[in-house]
Motif scaffolding. Structure first.
Motif, PDB file in Angstrom:
ATOM      1  N   ILE A   1       0.879  -0.674  -0.128  1.00 37.57           N
ATOM      2  CA  ILE A   1       0.164   0.014  -0.344  1.00 37.57           C
ATOM      3  C   ILE A   1       0.924   0.693   0.318  1.00 37.57           C
ATOM      4  O   ILE A   1       1.541   1.512   1.176  1.00 37.57           O
ATOM      5  N   ASN A   2       0.618   1.984  -0.459  1.00 34.41           N
ATOM      6  CA  ASN A   2       1.323   3.165  -1.027  1.00 34.41           C
ATOM      7  C   ASN A   2       0.302   4.074  -0.045  1.00 34.41           C
ATOM      8  O   ASN A   2      -0.194   4.198   0.553  1.00 34.41           O
ATOM      9  N   GLU A   3       2.062   5.158   0.524  1.00 42.39           N
ATOM     10  CA  GLU A   3       1.470   5.793   1.878  1.00 42.39           C
ATOM     11  C   GLU A   3      -0.290   6.735   1.281  1.00 42.39           C
ATOM     12  O   GLU A   3      -0.662   6.968   2.404  1.00 42.39           O
ATOM     13  N   ASP A   4      -0.090   7.047   0.418  1.00 40.91           N
ATOM     14  CA  ASP A   4      -1.094   8.321  -0.210  1.00 40.91           C
ATOM     15  C   ASP A   4      -2.434   7.154   0.161  1.00 40.91           C
ATOM     16  O   ASP A   4      -3.037   7.891   0.283  1.00 40.91           O
ATOM     17  N   ASP A   5      -2.123   5.636  -0.121  1.00 38.57           N
ATOM     18  CA  ASP A   5      -3.414   5.287  -0.127  1.00 38.57           C
ATOM     19  C   ASP A   5      -3.834   4.517   1.416  1.00 38.57           C
ATOM     20  O   ASP A   5      -4.968   3.735   1.524  1.00 38.57           O
ATOM     21  N   VAL A   6      -2.949   4.441   2.662  1.00 38.37           N
ATOM     22  CA  VAL A   6      -2.644   4.673   3.572  1.00 38.37           C
ATOM     23  C   VAL A   6      -4.610   4.769   4.154  1.00 38.37           C
ATOM     24  O   VAL A   6      -5.666   4.225   5.217  1.00 38.37           O
ATOM     25  N   GLU A   7      -5.204   6.057   4.130  1.00 35.88           N
ATOM     26  CA  GLU A   7      -6.470   6.822   4.778  1.00 35.88           C
ATOM     27  C   GLU A   7      -7.694   6.451   3.187  1.00 35.88           C
ATOM     28  O   GLU A   7      -8.625   6.411   3.591  1.00 35.88           O
ATOM     29  N   ASN A   8      -7.332   5.926   2.246  1.00 38.51           N
ATOM     30  CA  ASN A   8      -8.171   5.632   0.922  1.00 38.51           C
ATOM     31  C   ASN A   8      -9.198   3.429   1.245  1.00 38.51           C
ATOM     32  O   ASN A   8      -8.190   3.142   0.872  1.00 38.51           O
ATOM     33  N   PRO A   9     -10.015   4.085   1.587  1.00 33.23           N
ATOM     34  CA  PRO A   9     -10.535   2.416   1.901  1.00 33.23           C
ATOM     35  C   PRO A   9     -10.555   2.355   1.384  1.00 33.23           C
ATOM     36  O   PRO A   9     -11.369   0.662   0.286  1.00 33.23           O
ATOM     37  N   GLN A  10     -11.348   2.529  -0.159  1.00 34.89           N
ATOM     38  CA  GLN A  10     -11.391   2.234  -1.777  1.00 34.89           C
ATOM     39  C   GLN A  10     -10.000   1.155  -1.646  1.00 34.89           C
ATOM     40  O   GLN A  10      -9.696   0.337  -2.726  1.00 34.89           O
ATOM     41  N   GLU A  11      -8.944   2.112  -2.387  1.00 38.20           N
ATOM     42  CA  GLU A  11      -7.767   1.055  -2.184  1.00 38.20           C
ATOM     43  C   GLU A  11      -6.287   0.414  -1.724  1.00 38.20           C
ATOM     44  O   GLU A  11      -6.542  -0.335  -1.975  1.00 38.20           O
ATOM     45  N   ILE A  12      -7.385   0.594   0.088  1.00 38.33           N
ATOM     46  CA  ILE A  12      -7.309  -0.560   0.906  1.00 38.33           C
ATOM     47  C   ILE A  12      -7.808  -2.157   0.375  1.00 38.33           C
ATOM     48  O   ILE A  12      -7.034  -2.836   0.131  1.00 38.33           O
ATOM     49  N   GLU A  13      -8.836  -2.047   0.240  1.00 38.10           N
ATOM     50  CA  GLU A  13      -9.811  -3.148  -0.549  1.00 38.10           C
ATOM     51  C   GLU A  13      -9.305  -3.620  -2.108  1.00 38.10           C
ATOM     52  O   GLU A  13      -9.084  -4.365  -1.992  1.00 38.10           O
ATOM     53  N   ALA A  14      -9.231  -2.563  -2.504  1.00 38.94           N
ATOM     54  CA  ALA A  14      -8.628  -2.633  -4.030  1.00 38.94           C
ATOM     55  C   ALA A  14      -6.777  -3.443  -3.890  1.00 38.94           C
ATOM     56  O   ALA A  14      -6.882  -3.895  -4.843  1.00 38.94           O
ATOM     57  N   ASN A  15      -5.979  -3.044  -3.160  1.00 40.29           N
ATOM     58  CA  ASN A  15      -5.088  -3.356  -3.174  1.00 40.29           C
ATOM     59  C   ASN A  15      -4.739  -5.566  -2.833  1.00 40.29           C
ATOM     60  O   ASN A  15      -3.970  -6.021  -2.947  1.00 40.29           O
ATOM     61  N   ALA A  16      -6.158  -5.153  -1.868  1.00 43.21           N
ATOM     62  CA  ALA A  16      -5.962  -6.344  -0.744  1.00 43.21           C
ATOM     63  C   ALA A  16      -6.674  -7.277  -1.882  1.00 43.21           C
ATOM     64  O   ALA A  16      -6.768  -8.497  -1.933  1.00 43.21           O
ATOM     65  N   TYR A  17      -7.897  -6.759  -3.190  1.00 43.07           N
ATOM     66  CA  TYR A  17      -8.225  -7.847  -4.015  1.00 43.07           C
ATOM     67  C   TYR A  17      -7.127  -8.049  -4.911  1.00 43.07           C
ATOM     68  O   TYR A  17      -7.275  -9.540  -5.504  1.00 43.07           O
ATOM     69  N   ALA A  18      -6.343  -7.645  -5.511  1.00 45.77           N
ATOM     70  CA  ALA A  18      -5.868  -8.032  -5.945  1.00 45.77           C
ATOM     71  C   ALA A  18      -4.544  -8.832  -5.874  1.00 45.77           C
ATOM     72  O   ALA A  18      -3.798  -9.723  -6.512  1.00 45.77           O
ATOM     73  N   ILE A  19      -4.104  -8.931  -4.524  1.00 46.35           N
ATOM     74  CA  ILE A  19      -3.000  -9.404  -4.000  1.00 46.35           C
ATOM     75  C   ILE A  19      -3.623 -11.109  -3.769  1.00 46.35           C
ATOM     76  O   ILE A  19      -3.036 -11.763  -3.899  1.00 46.35           O
ATOM     77  N   GLU A  20      -5.103 -10.883  -3.681  1.00 43.38           N
ATOM     78  CA  GLU A  20      -5.624 -11.949  -3.604  1.00 43.38           C
ATOM     79  C   GLU A  20      -6.237 -12.915  -4.699  1.00 43.38           C
ATOM     80  O   GLU A  20      -5.404 -13.953  -5.374  1.00 43.38           O
ATOM     81  N   LEU A  21      -6.092 -12.277  -5.576  1.00 37.14           N
ATOM     82  CA  LEU A  21      -6.458 -12.381  -7.353  1.00 37.14           C
ATOM     83  C   LEU A  21      -5.110 -12.808  -7.616  1.00 37.14           C
ATOM     84  O   LEU A  21      -5.060 -14.255  -8.407  1.00 37.14           O
ATOM     85  N   LEU A  22      -4.247 -12.840  -7.718  1.00 33.20           N
ATOM     86  CA  LEU A  22      -3.141 -12.689  -7.612  1.00 33.20           C
ATOM     87  C   LEU A  22      -2.120 -14.647  -7.435  1.00 33.20           C
ATOM     88  O   LEU A  22      -1.684 -14.775  -7.777  1.00 33.20           O
ATOM     89  N   ASN A  23      -2.239 -14.017  -5.673  1.00 32.46           N
ATOM     90  CA  ASN A  23      -2.253 -15.161  -5.094  1.00 32.46           C
ATOM     91  C   ASN A  23      -3.023 -16.550  -3.967  1.00 32.46           C
ATOM     92  O   ASN A  23      -2.069 -16.998  -4.158  1.00 32.46           O
ATOM     93  N   GLY A  24      -4.014 -16.334  -4.657  1.00 28.83           N
ATOM     94  CA  GLY A  24      -5.045 -17.157  -4.318  1.00 28.83           C
ATOM     95  C   GLY A  24      -5.593 -17.288  -2.941  1.00 28.83           C
ATOM     96  O   GLY A  24      -6.089 -17.724  -2.220  1.00 28.83           O
TER      97      GLY A  24
END
Length: 88
Positions: A1-24
Motif C-alpha cells: 500500500i502506498n503512503e497516499d492510499d493508507v487513508e483511502n478505504p477503496q484503495e486498501i480494498e482494491a489492493n487486498a483484492y489484487a493480492i488475493e487474485l494474484l496469490n489465491g
C-alpha cells in the motif's frame, strides 16, 4: 500500500483484492529474515512461484514491498536485479 492510499478505504480494498487474485489468498507476503542476494531472491521466487502457481516476478516484487514495510531499508534494488535474472 502506498503512503497516499493508507487513508483511502477503496484503495486498501482494491489492493487486498489484487493480492488475493494474484496469490489465491489475501495475506500473501513473501519475506526473509534479512538481506539476501538477487541470485537467491530469483531462485526462491522461482521455487515459490512454481509451488504456489504464482508468477515469480510477482513474488520478487511482493518480497521487496513486504520487506520494506517490516525492515529498515530499500529492497527494490535487489528485487530489480532479481527480475533481470528471471527475465533477461
Amino acid at each position: 500500500i502506498n503512503e497516499d492510499d493508507v487513508e483511502n478505504p477503496q484503495e486498501i480494498e482494491a489492493n487486498a483484492y489484487a493480492i488475493e487474485l494474484l496469490n489465491g489468498r489475501p495475506d500473501a507476503a513473501f519475506h526473509s529474515n534479512g538481506w539476501i542476494s538477487a541470485e537467491v531472491l530469483a531462485s526462491e521466487a522461482l521455487r515459490i512461484g512454481r509451488h504456489n502457481k504464482v508468477d515469480p516476478g510477482h513474488v520478487a516484487l511482493n518480497y521487496a514491498k513486504t520487506m520494506g514495510r517490516t525492515h529498515t531499508g530499500n529492497f527494490f534494488p535487489v528485487c530489480g536485479s532479481a527480475l533481470n535474472i528471471l527475465y533477461p
